[in-house]
Motif scaffolding. Structure first.
Motif, PDB file in Angstrom:
ATOM      1  N   ASN B 186       0.822  -1.212   0.000  1.00  0.00           N
ATOM      2  CA  ASN B 186       0.000   0.000   0.000  1.00  0.00           C
ATOM      3  C   ASN B 186       0.859   1.267   0.000  1.00  0.00           C
ATOM      4  OD1 ASN B 186      -2.336  -1.592   0.115  1.00  0.00           O
ATOM      5  ND2 ASN B 186      -2.108  -1.780   2.339  1.00  0.00           N
ATOM      6  N   GLY B 187       2.125   1.093  -0.231  1.00  0.00           N
ATOM      7  CA  GLY B 187       3.018   2.248  -0.293  1.00  0.00           C
ATOM      8  C   GLY B 187       4.028   2.243   0.846  1.00  0.00           C
ATOM      9  N   GLY B 188       3.681   1.558   1.939  1.00  0.00           N
ATOM     10  CA  GLY B 188       4.627   1.487   3.053  1.00  0.00           C
ATOM     11  C   GLY B 188       4.913   2.843   3.660  1.00  0.00           C
ATOM     12  N   VAL B 189       3.863   3.502   4.095  1.00  0.00           N
ATOM     13  CA  VAL B 189       4.026   4.842   4.669  1.00  0.00           C
ATOM     14  C   VAL B 189       4.955   4.799   5.887  1.00  0.00           C
ATOM     15  CG1 VAL B 189       2.780   6.652   5.942  1.00  0.00           C
ATOM     16  CG2 VAL B 189       1.818   5.708   3.849  1.00  0.00           C
TER      17      VAL B 189
ATOM     18  N   THR C 138       2.838  15.897  -0.915  1.00  0.00           N
ATOM     19  CA  THR C 138       4.294  15.724  -1.056  1.00  0.00           C
ATOM     20  C   THR C 138       4.958  15.210   0.222  1.00  0.00           C
ATOM     21  OG1 THR C 138       4.596  17.992  -0.326  1.00  0.00           O
ATOM     22  CG2 THR C 138       4.452  17.611  -2.704  1.00  0.00           C
ATOM     23  N   GLN C 139       4.242  15.309   1.328  1.00  0.00           N
ATOM     24  CA  GLN C 139       4.816  14.864   2.604  1.00  0.00           C
ATOM     25  C   GLN C 139       4.428  13.428   2.943  1.00  0.00           C
ATOM     26  OE1 GLN C 139       7.065  15.980   4.587  1.00  0.00           O
ATOM     27  NE2 GLN C 139       7.393  17.715   3.219  1.00  0.00           N
ATOM     28  N   VAL C 140       3.627  12.804   2.091  1.00  0.00           N
ATOM     29  CA  VAL C 140       3.225  11.418   2.356  1.00  0.00           C
ATOM     30  C   VAL C 140       4.305  10.498   1.782  1.00  0.00           C
ATOM     31  CG1 VAL C 140       1.436   9.681   2.069  1.00  0.00           C
ATOM     32  CG2 VAL C 140       0.805  12.089   2.288  1.00  0.00           C
ATOM     33  N   SER C 141       5.192  10.044   2.660  1.00  0.00           N
ATOM     34  CA  SER C 141       6.410   9.369   2.215  1.00  0.00           C
ATOM     35  C   SER C 141       6.508   7.972   2.802  1.00  0.00           C
ATOM     36  CB  SER C 141       7.643  10.174   2.651  1.00  0.00           C
ATOM     37  OG  SER C 141       7.505  11.520   2.295  1.00  0.00           O
ATOM     38  N   THR C 142       7.371   7.187   2.214  1.00  0.00           N
ATOM     39  CA  THR C 142       7.626   5.822   2.697  1.00  0.00           C
ATOM     40  C   THR C 142       8.531   5.851   3.916  1.00  0.00           C
ATOM     41  OG1 THR C 142       9.595   5.659   1.347  1.00  0.00           O
ATOM     42  CG2 THR C 142       7.535   4.889   0.352  1.00  0.00           C
ATOM     43  N   GLN C 143       8.552   4.735   4.609  1.00  0.00           N
ATOM     44  CA  GLN C 143       9.556   4.537   5.645  1.00  0.00           C
ATOM     45  C   GLN C 143      10.943   4.601   5.001  1.00  0.00           C
ATOM     46  OE1 GLN C 143       9.082   4.169   8.933  1.00  0.00           O
ATOM     47  NE2 GLN C 143      11.305   4.125   9.185  1.00  0.00           N
ATOM     48  N   ASN C 148      16.048   4.447  10.546  1.00  0.00           N
ATOM     49  CA  ASN C 148      14.964   3.727  11.214  1.00  0.00           C
ATOM     50  C   ASN C 148      13.850   4.617  11.736  1.00  0.00           C
ATOM     51  OD1 ASN C 148      15.213   0.884  11.210  1.00  0.00           O
ATOM     52  ND2 ASN C 148      17.129   1.114  12.357  1.00  0.00           N
ATOM     53  N   GLN C 149      14.124   5.886  11.874  1.00  0.00           N
ATOM     54  CA  GLN C 149      13.074   6.736  12.426  1.00  0.00           C
ATOM     55  C   GLN C 149      12.608   7.801  11.442  1.00  0.00           C
ATOM     56  OE1 GLN C 149      14.069   9.473  15.534  1.00  0.00           O
ATOM     57  NE2 GLN C 149      16.222   9.492  15.028  1.00  0.00           N
ATOM     58  N   GLY C 150      12.947   7.676  10.164  1.00  0.00           N
ATOM     59  CA  GLY C 150      12.620   8.772   9.257  1.00  0.00           C
ATOM     60  C   GLY C 150      11.828   8.368   8.026  1.00  0.00           C
ATOM     61  N   ARG C 151      11.684   9.345   7.122  1.00  0.00           N
ATOM     62  CA  ARG C 151      10.934   9.124   5.897  1.00  0.00           C
ATOM     63  C   ARG C 151      11.876   8.992   4.713  1.00  0.00           C
ATOM     64  NH1 ARG C 151       6.165  13.727   6.384  1.00  0.00           N
ATOM     65  NH2 ARG C 151       5.937  13.491   8.634  1.00  0.00           N
ATOM     66  N   GLY C 152      11.391   8.255   3.715  1.00  0.00           N
ATOM     67  CA  GLY C 152      12.153   8.117   2.473  1.00  0.00           C
ATOM     68  C   GLY C 152      11.506   8.933   1.362  1.00  0.00           C
ATOM     69  N   GLU C 153      11.205   8.253   0.274  1.00  0.00           N
ATOM     70  CA  GLU C 153      10.657   8.907  -0.916  1.00  0.00           C
ATOM     71  C   GLU C 153       9.160   9.166  -0.742  1.00  0.00           C
ATOM     72  OE1 GLU C 153      12.821   9.629  -3.435  1.00  0.00           O
ATOM     73  OE2 GLU C 153      14.180   8.941  -1.832  1.00  0.00           O
ATOM     74  N   ALA C 154       8.657  10.121  -1.522  1.00  0.00           N
ATOM     75  CA  ALA C 154       7.220  10.358  -1.541  1.00  0.00           C
ATOM     76  C   ALA C 154       6.522   9.154  -2.183  1.00  0.00           C
ATOM     77  CB  ALA C 154       6.910  11.621  -2.334  1.00  0.00           C
ATOM     78  N   LEU C 155       5.342   8.836  -1.711  1.00  0.00           N
ATOM     79  CA  LEU C 155       4.553   7.775  -2.344  1.00  0.00           C
ATOM     80  C   LEU C 155       4.099   8.249  -3.723  1.00  0.00           C
ATOM     81  CD1 LEU C 155       4.414   6.602   0.564  1.00  0.00           C
ATOM     82  CD2 LEU C 155       2.048   5.989   0.099  1.00  0.00           C
ATOM     83  N   ASP C 156       3.730   7.286  -4.543  1.00  0.00           N
ATOM     84  CA  ASP C 156       3.162   7.750  -5.817  1.00  0.00           C
ATOM     85  C   ASP C 156       1.790   8.358  -5.516  1.00  0.00           C
ATOM     86  OD1 ASP C 156       0.886   5.951  -6.450  1.00  0.00           O
ATOM     87  OD2 ASP C 156       2.445   4.401  -6.531  1.00  0.00           O
ATOM     88  N   ALA C 157       1.334   9.170  -6.431  1.00  0.00           N
ATOM     89  CA  ALA C 157       0.203  10.055  -6.148  1.00  0.00           C
ATOM     90  C   ALA C 157      -1.057   9.310  -5.729  1.00  0.00           C
ATOM     91  CB  ALA C 157      -0.091  10.940  -7.367  1.00  0.00           C
ATOM     92  N   SER C 158      -1.341   8.185  -6.344  1.00  0.00           N
ATOM     93  CA  SER C 158      -2.612   7.529  -6.022  1.00  0.00           C
ATOM     94  C   SER C 158      -2.541   6.879  -4.640  1.00  0.00           C
ATOM     95  CB  SER C 158      -2.967   6.488  -7.090  1.00  0.00           C
ATOM     96  OG  SER C 158      -2.119   5.360  -6.970  1.00  0.00           O
ATOM     97  N   GLN C 159      -1.387   6.293  -4.328  1.00  0.00           N
ATOM     98  CA  GLN C 159      -1.250   5.717  -2.981  1.00  0.00           C
ATOM     99  C   GLN C 159      -1.266   6.825  -1.915  1.00  0.00           C
ATOM    100  OE1 GLN C 159       2.273   3.202  -3.553  1.00  0.00           O
ATOM    101  NE2 GLN C 159       0.981   1.395  -3.215  1.00  0.00           N
ATOM    102  N   ALA C 160      -0.603   7.918  -2.222  1.00  0.00           N
ATOM    103  CA  ALA C 160      -0.596   9.037  -1.270  1.00  0.00           C
ATOM    104  C   ALA C 160      -2.021   9.552  -1.057  1.00  0.00           C
ATOM    105  CB  ALA C 160       0.299  10.166  -1.781  1.00  0.00           C
ATOM    106  N   GLN C 161      -2.764   9.614  -2.136  1.00  0.00           N
ATOM    107  CA  GLN C 161      -4.137  10.097  -2.018  1.00  0.00           C
ATOM    108  C   GLN C 161      -4.960   9.144  -1.166  1.00  0.00           C
ATOM    109  OE1 GLN C 161      -5.241  13.173  -3.083  1.00  0.00           O
ATOM    110  NE2 GLN C 161      -6.866  12.547  -1.673  1.00  0.00           N
TER     111      GLN C 161
END
Lengths: 304, 304, 304, 304
Positions: B186-189, C138-143, C148-161
């Motif tokens: 699901n994206g792995g938020v 743009t702030q909806v990002s992957t682990q 271990n405690q931060g964010r990686g890349e932004a999710l693709d738009a549909s998953q972020a939505q």
């Protein structure tokens, strides 16, 4: 001698009755426990109690990290990680309690560290003993010409001896008069008033309890070369105790704090130019003379 | 169940290897050590370590009083004296460390006590467990009509059941979606983001370390009848632990703090009029209605 | 909008009645005073009061240094000196008070900084507003895979939505049920209980007061790249306020803290070898991979 | 005189340039600002800055209470309510900064209050002035026979005069020798070492900054009859300043703290028996003699 006969007896009594506990226990600390380590001419520092050890730090940190990172690091690695990233809360999970005998002027510097618990001998309740600090001849030094708050060279022997004679005479005179004023036949002045006649080299004592994080902060400031000699010797003794108590933490503390150096933004620019092979002088560095000298001393591994 | 299998194993391991120590040791605390005491539906509180006992307080106080007053008081008397006169520093010489599992909304009240050390489970590092607090039916109460921040009567059973159904459904829905968002497919938020979807009745856990003086201050506020029920039950458990740990101190705490009442200057005037035989009413008392009612309740020994 | 109509009116009233004072006054802060600076979607931060300025720091420091060093440094130089040598007490002589509106999960991180004063909106006394934080797409990002405690890349738009839809739906559902439970016709559950159904992205607000030294400590940790985005944006706003308030201190803070880097004892050894022209690799450096990478990034002036 | 010429000039300069501010401003404090209020023979206390006023406390408290209770209380009533229920956080929202000149032995008691910020004159950097505290003849008293830490009756005039002669002679001797050791021709001993020869009645000075809640805690302990006279006179002066600064808070403080009395659980039992018309004596009261005497003094409105 630093401890009274009654205090000695109390220590012996505690020593003789070890009990079983399931709490974290450090054999090297048990060996140190209650025993006064001498500092200066009449002072001491002794460990009265301690809570936790290296693994208690790890255990607390693992609560924070939960299941996610259990496998990631071994214990020593985790402690190094915590120290490097200034994660202070796991180190706050250990606590130590000292009984310290120290001169008043040292106590006045020491007490500025607010994150600690203190019970000091009260000269309103009790009469102070006739004990005052006399520096070693080698410690009688001039005002430093480069450091506004420090010492320079040792005085020559005869001048140093004169200083000691003055210190001893004045302290003795003040103490004699203190005792005199307390005597009923002289009016029996209140202790809280008579004591204002005493000099700052008189000894006091206190119980002092602090967590490991704040202890290391204290040591970083007071075991440092700019700290006044008379407090530094206490800090150095506590640094030895630290090594006995939490050896992995003490090693990380030396790696990332005591032995480290913080380069300012401007120093980092100079560093990059140097590594690129550029020849940089203080004049072209945009650093002050003092900053330049300090940075060069670090890079050449000289004492600051 | 409140503790994981790994945590259980760790506890057993610690239990099995008692060691000898010369530190102050309290048998009643050794018996409690590591054992989780259940609180609420999934919470617990367990003692992980302690430093000092009743006599450690006395010992520290005697440093303050020095030779002058050694004979004056026996130990229990000295502890009562210290408590009565709010001499807090000797009580700061004892320390205790808990491992607590508690709902987030309780944690938010608890953390306002700043004079403590905390290591909390981090939902940035790790995934939270599917555990949320559900009140007992008897605890589902109306807003109090007299106390702006408290509870009144229990709801009738069917309305209370509806509340529980709502709480359970919403917490479950939010947790399901939390897990859903974390799944790679699901994206792995990021965990730090997914967790914002969780409800305030989720459980967290932490290590919490505090000195005895500040613990009693916490208990005076949180074991009190105006404290929210869900934090009060933790405080009441800690009050039991206090009695096991430092029985003389706990007795003095009940005498001079928990069971005491502070009369304001105006209340003292009323009291003197009453003792002189005068008949005083709220109208002639110069007290507010609320103060009058509270004072009367104290004098008639009724619950406030 | 973030502020209520009543709060707006109050702000305007305060604005309209400037008074004369002999206290240190900073025109740039007077311009900022009371005005909410927007943060996130519904949050804000506004300066409610301040005490002191750059020269108040200097004035306090000169008490310490007394007559001896008055001529030594000009003010900016003295502030740089204090910052470089971590003399914290003069910076504690300035104080600032903020009114902040922020999501609950941010408040939970923020409150861990204990050296501050806080008055938070109480959901025991009052009903919370229907406002919850929704991240930008743009702030909806992957682990993060490395942190271990931060964010990686932004999710693709549909998953972020989808994530945003979930967050919005669950928060709305929980809030609707919160209001439902509070209604008298549904039993009128106590506010302190109903609120446990709310999600962690709900907004709260508080007054937060802190001294300048501890504010900078907060900023050093929270304006840093490893801090969670949602607290970092508050810290960045406060960093701007810092520059308006105490520009010399802010400049020194950037030079010696934010823009600095601390080399460990082992890193210093590597540095000396590099400067001596030796070729060093991670393998021959005795540094961990992570430490090596970080040091190299600093020396090459790359983002960490 | 207590202030140097340079300090005088600085004060005048600040006085002459009032500026406009939108911050809460208290005219009575503006009148006090910068002006040294004399305490003891060479000491003073002067307000250097302040933040907030009575309405700032109310404003912060209203954030906590939110919309729910806005109408409930008027401001003075709310302040009384907060004080009575020991809600300390709104009072922490005000801050005050003093410049104080005080004898070293007073400074040693004062500094034990850790919840404050301090910048003290450093005798490592600078030479101390030749100023030492000499008590008034009327303050030269015997050790109290009932209070282990206090003073009893005044000495007779000739004995008191002898005490003053001793204090003056020893302080002068120690100061003369301090100056002597500092002279280059005598070796120019470091300031940090020479100062250990000084007596505890020497004056020092500091900037001291504290929030209103902790200030009141300080005053409750130090304006109290058991506090040593020489610190009490500073506390009494600050109590006057408190009344100028936050008159409603000061009134509530006198009603609920200074003028209040806390009855222990056992005292409450006695009180109930007395109100029921029973005749109770110390023997039948289960109170200690000291507690009984204290309670009776309160009920009879006599000084303790």
């Amino acid at each position: 001698m630093a401890l009274t006969k009654e205090q000695r007896a109390e220590i012996t009594a505690q020593r003789n009755t070890p009990q079983e506990t399931s709490r974290p226990t450090v054999p090297a600390m048990e060996a140190l426990l209650f025993e006064p380590l001498e500092v200066l001419d009449h002072g001491f520092i002794r460990v009265v109690d301690y809570m936790g050890d290296d693994s208690a730090i790890v255990q607390a940190a693992r609560v924070s990290y939960g299941k996610g990172t259990k496998r990631v690091s071994e214990d020593a690695g985790l402690i190094r990680y915590l120290m490097r990233h200034r994660h202070s809360s796991p180190f706050e999970m250990c606590e130590i309690k000292f009984h310290v005998k120290l001169p008043l002027f040292v106590a006045r510097q020491w007490i500025r560290h607010r994150m600690a618990n203190v019970n000091e001998y009260s000269a309103r309740y009790s009469v102070l003993d006739r004990e005052f600090y006399m520096p070693d001849l080698t410690q009688v030094s001039t005002q430093s010409s480069t450091n506004n708050q420090g010492r320079g060279e040792a005085l020559d022997a005869s001048q140093a001896q004169e200083v000691l004679d003055i210190l001893r005479r004045d302290a003795a005179q003040c103490y004699d008069d203190y005792e005199h004023m307390l005597l009923p036949e002289n009016g029996g002045v209140a202790r809280e008033l008579a004591r204002i006649n005493l000099t700052l080299n008189m000894y006091t004592q206190w119980y002092w309890k602090i967590d490991l994080h704040n202890l290391m902060h204290f040591l970083a400031l007071r075991a440092e070369s700019h700290a006044q000699y008379e407090i530094r010797v206490y800090a150095e003794k506590m640094l030895e105790i630290l090594k006995a108590w939490v050896p992995q933490t003490a090693a990380a503390f030396e790696e990332y704090r005591l032995g480290s150096y913080s380069f300012s933004a401007s120093m980092l620019k100079v560093l990059r130019r140097l590594l690129a092979g550029e020849s940089v002088t203080q004049e072209t560095s945009h650093l002050t003379k003092r900053e330049w000298a300090e940075m060069m001393a670090v890079l050449e591994n000289k004492a600051l």
